[in-house]
Write an enzyme that holds these catalytic residues in place. Structure first.
Site, short mmCIF file in Angstrom:
data_model
loop_
_atom_site.label_atom_id
_atom_site.label_comp_id
_atom_site.label_asym_id
_atom_site.label_seq_id
_atom_site.Cartn_x
_atom_site.Cartn_y
_atom_site.Cartn_z
N ASP A 139 0.85 -1.19 0.00
CA ASP A 139 0.00 0.00 0.00
C ASP A 139 0.90 1.24 0.00
OD1 ASP A 139 -2.02 1.85 0.37
OD2 ASP A 139 -2.50 1.25 2.42
N VAL B 39 -9.53 -3.34 1.50
CA VAL B 39 -9.98 -4.69 1.15
C VAL B 39 -9.68 -5.68 2.28
CG1 VAL B 39 -9.84 -4.36 -1.35
CG2 VAL B 39 -7.80 -5.13 -0.11
#
Ligand code: IMP
Ligand code: MG
Length: 179
Positions: free
Chosen positions: A102, A152
């Protein structure tokens, strides 16, 4: 758990295909080598199990645990080593297995650590790459899927330690998390 998911992004079948594709590629790229596979707990536990079964090499599997998230949905800058490995990576080819990249801070932390310890080469195989989330310049070498900038869960990825056992990756409904 299915009721908490807004949208399934990657189902079991597509994850399996990604594992087969990357497993073949890693087998080819590391032919004749005996890499150290460094799985990042807890998120990479399923990815490690599935990807490694598609890798036909003599590998040494190690698990490392770092903490970057504090149970919520936003990243922080502080990363700490929770459980270290006990084997020597000096002069070894290392493949880091991650669930998702990320901000890139975890990966940067790990790459620095391995470089300091004298790893010969360091590559990264991640199930998911959230490129929009990047805060430091770093890239993965093997990528299962690019994922958009949403939070997610599933297939190893958690929200407050839950959903890791969902067999697919999906977007968590906004009303499920509060922060
Ligand atoms: P980074 O240091 O920001 O790249 O974050 C890497 C770690 O944060 C991953 O290994 C995950 O454990 C966690 N993470 C990042 N994005 C998500 C997400 O969308 N859902 C769950 N965990 C995430
Ligand atoms: Mg992780």
């Amino acid at each position: 758990m299915d009721n908490d998911i807004q949208e399934v992004l990657f189902d079991q079948d597509s994850i399996h295909h990604a594992a087969v594709r990357l497993g073949k590629q890693i087998t080819k790229d590391y032919a004749g080598e005996e890499p150290v596979v460094l799985s990042v707990l807890k998120g990479a536990y399923l990815w490690t199990a599935d990807l490694l079964r598609e890798v036909d090499l003599y590998v040494k599997l190690e698990f490392i645990k770092i903490s970057s998230y504090h149970g919520g949905v936003s990243s922080t800058n502080s990363i700490s080593l929770v459980t270290d490995i006990h084997s020597d990576v000096q002069g070894r080819d290392v493949i880091i297995l991650e669930d998702i990249v990320d901000t890139g801070q975890s990966l940067l932390f790990l790459k620095k650590l391995l470089a300091e310890r004298g790893a010969k080469s360091i590559q990264v195989a991640t199930l998911l790459d959230k490129k929009e989330g990047r805060k430091v310049e770093i890239r993965a070498d093997y990528i299962g899927f690019d994922v958009r900038n949403e939070f997610v869960v599933g297939y190893g990825l958690d929200y407050k330690e839950m959903y890791r056992n969902l067999p697919y990756v999906g977007i968590l409904k906004k009303e499920v998390y509060s922060d």
